[in-house]
Enzyme design. Structure first.
Site, mmCIF file in Angstrom:
data_model
loop_
_atom_site.group_PDB
_atom_site.id
_atom_site.type_symbol
_atom_site.label_atom_id
_atom_site.label_comp_id
_atom_site.label_asym_id
_atom_site.label_seq_id
_atom_site.Cartn_x
_atom_site.Cartn_y
_atom_site.Cartn_z
ATOM 1 N N GLU A 5 -26.079 -40.309 31.891
ATOM 2 C CA GLU A 5 -26.125 -39.698 33.513
ATOM 3 C C GLU A 5 -27.363 -38.809 33.754
ATOM 4 O O GLU A 5 -27.107 -37.814 34.365
ATOM 5 C CB GLU A 5 -24.747 -39.276 33.892
ATOM 6 C CG GLU A 5 -23.819 -40.241 33.765
ATOM 7 C CD GLU A 5 -22.469 -39.483 34.332
ATOM 8 O OE1 GLU A 5 -22.092 -38.406 34.431
ATOM 9 O OE2 GLU A 5 -21.714 -40.620 34.632
ATOM 10 N N GLU A 35 -18.485 -46.143 31.747
ATOM 11 C CA GLU A 35 -17.152 -45.501 31.776
ATOM 12 C C GLU A 35 -16.325 -45.766 32.890
ATOM 13 O O GLU A 35 -16.803 -45.827 33.978
ATOM 14 C CB GLU A 35 -17.581 -43.969 31.642
ATOM 15 C CG GLU A 35 -18.232 -43.500 30.603
ATOM 16 C CD GLU A 35 -18.954 -41.968 30.789
ATOM 17 O OE1 GLU A 35 -18.234 -41.304 31.349
ATOM 18 O OE2 GLU A 35 -19.877 -41.542 30.133
#
Length: 495
Positions: free
Chosen positions: A123, A268
């Site tokens: 991220e 995720e």
């Protein structure tokens, strides 16, 4: 029955033996985080993965114990590169070559680890990072790809970048209005083109729980999969959950920029069980149960009905993770830190979750507030604060599993977490005379007082893949098949 009929019958018996009994859902994927003060031994974790049908796993860093234990198990591995390594990898192809040699090629060749992806960063374009990794992520990706080519493993190992869902947005509030953030639009186009040209994939992390956590007015039912929410109408499509809407917003962004067929996987997605009022076992079971049902049924989203790989977040709790995003960060596991069950899930094929086996613990004792101590003692507040500075007290927060303890048990919980984290050393249960060791379990209701794993008692174990029940079953099947084949030769005169 003629000879040819008997031969045909024996042939089908051999085929059926090799097929074996019906299994649960295939292709289940999960994240394995290792930020724990007392981690489960890797061989036990790998057995936990295999026993529960997980054949794909994502690691956030190249942790040697995990990569070795995953060797020769057949489990597909995505190995991550932490964000703090992006700058050195971006600055030098040599650094990337060395990283690939040490953390990918080495485990493939020496241990037989089935590494299929390298995840460059985690991220990295998250808004809260304030552009810290914007200039280094793409060059690091390019250098890692060059290193994989140089190592001769680029056909086996693909590159990706796990992205947070905040890299795209919708001005209309509808999935069809999706596009990438204007501040990184050109960068995203360059990255996606590079991934496409090198047969990589795009990875996105989607968290309905965080939507609920960040916005008190967010419709709670829209976070789940059981169609109880008021639908969001987007043209002919009615969205009944934020997961589908979020993913399809990304697909719209890809289509707008010429990448409509780009492969995307979910890196995720999950639900925590503690640390916040909406983080509990009941909600997690509801969410993850709905998610697994979709995976088992092979269900995609309205814009892309074909299912993709979905990596559940996560396998086990991590008591040493940063709590900057919230106290729930240490409680995402579908299993507790020691591999025990939090709640049950249907894995398909008549299977359900099974706990870790062979876990060894420290002595059955706890550190509690001394019966002679008083909660009004002037040293009490500082002692609790000290304990929680070095141990995980996130379960004591508002709305959490231990949030309703009285003052005495609150102190006992903090003292015990410190005591366990420090491996029950005698001097770790003192706190200026305010604490004492007890052999009576002080757990109460939903609040569990932990006893940590004894990491010193776990000796070296043989390869988890070789000693697993699945491996034993396959050996038995092969032996049986050879017996039947021998009979087939005798009966039919083959060879």
């Amino acid at each position: 029955m003629g000879k040819n009929s008997r031969c045909l019958l024996w042939f089908f018996m051999v085929v059926l033996l090799f097929q074996g009994p019906e299994k649960g859902v295939q292709g289940m994927a999960i994240n394995w985080g290792t930020r724990s003060t007392h981690p489960l031994p890797p061989n036990i974790v790998v057995k936990l993965l295999k026993d529960n049908g997980f054949n794909k796993v994502k690691l956030f860093e190249a942790e040697p114990g995990a990569l070795k234990a995953l060797g020769r198990t057949g489990i597909q591995v995505m190995v991550g590169i932490p964000n703090d390594l992006l700058a050195p990898l971006a600055s030098s192809v040599t650094n990337a070559v060395n990283w690939v040699q040490q953390n990918v090629s080495n485990y493939i060749s020496k241990y037989g680890t089935n590494i299929s992806y390298v995840a460059v960063g985690n991220e990295p374009f998250l808004k809260t990072y304030k552009n810290e990794f914007v200039s280094t992520t793409f060059p690091a990706l390019q250098n890692i790809q060059a290193a994989l080519i140089k190592a001769g493993i680029a056909k086996q190992v693909k590159v990706t970048i796990p992205l947070n869902a905040d890299v795209y947005e919708s001005d209309s509030g509808l999935p069809s209005g999706g596009n990438f953030r204007s501040d990184i639009l050109d960068l995203m186009i360059n990255i996606i083109k590079f991934l496409r040209d090198n047969n990589g994939v795009l990875t996105v992390n989607i968290y309905p729980f965080l939507s609920l956590y960040a916005d008190p007015s967010f419709p709670k039912e829209y976070a789940y999969f059981d169609n109880k929410a008021n639908p969001l109408q987007d043209g002919p499509i009615a969205y009944t959950n934020v997961y589908d809407a979020n993913f399809d917003t990304l697909l719209s962004a890809l289509e707008k920029n010429g990448f409509g067929s780009m492969p995307v996987i979910i890196g995720e997605v999950g639900w925590p069980t503690d640390g916040e009022p909406n983080a509990n076992a009941e909600n997690a079971q509801r969410f993850n149960g709905g998610l697994l049902s979709r995976i088992i049924q092979g269900q995609g989203t309205p814009k892309r009905p074909t299912p993709t790989d979905v990596y559940i977040f996560s396998l086990i709790d991590e008591d040493n993770k940063s709590v900057a995003p919230g106290n729930f960060e240490r409680h995402w596991g579908i299993f507790n830190y020691d591999g025990t069950l939090k709640y049950q899930l249907n894995l398909g094929g008549g299977k359900s979750l099974v706990p870790a086996k062979g876990v060894r613990y420290l002595a059955r004792q706890w550190c509690i507030m001394s019966p002679q101590a008083s909660t009004s003692d002037p040293k009490m507040a500082d002692s609790i604060s000290y304990a929680c500075q070095f141990a995980d007290c996130t379960s004591l927060g508002y709305g959490s599993s231990c949030g309703n303890l009285d003052a005495q048990r609150n102190a006992s919980y903090a003292f015990n977490m410190y005591f366990q984290t420090m491996n029950q050393s005698k001097d770790s249960c003192n706190f200026a005379g305010l604490a004492a060791i007890s052999t009576t379990d002080p757990s109460q209701g939903s609040c569990h007082f932990e006893i940590m794993i004894d990491v010193g008692k776990h000796g070296k174990a043989s390869s988890a893949g070789r000693s697993s029940p699945e491996a034993m079953r396959m050996r038995n099947l092969v032996a049986a098949a050879l017996t039947v084949t021998a009979a087939l030769v005798l009966l039919c005169g083959v060879f």
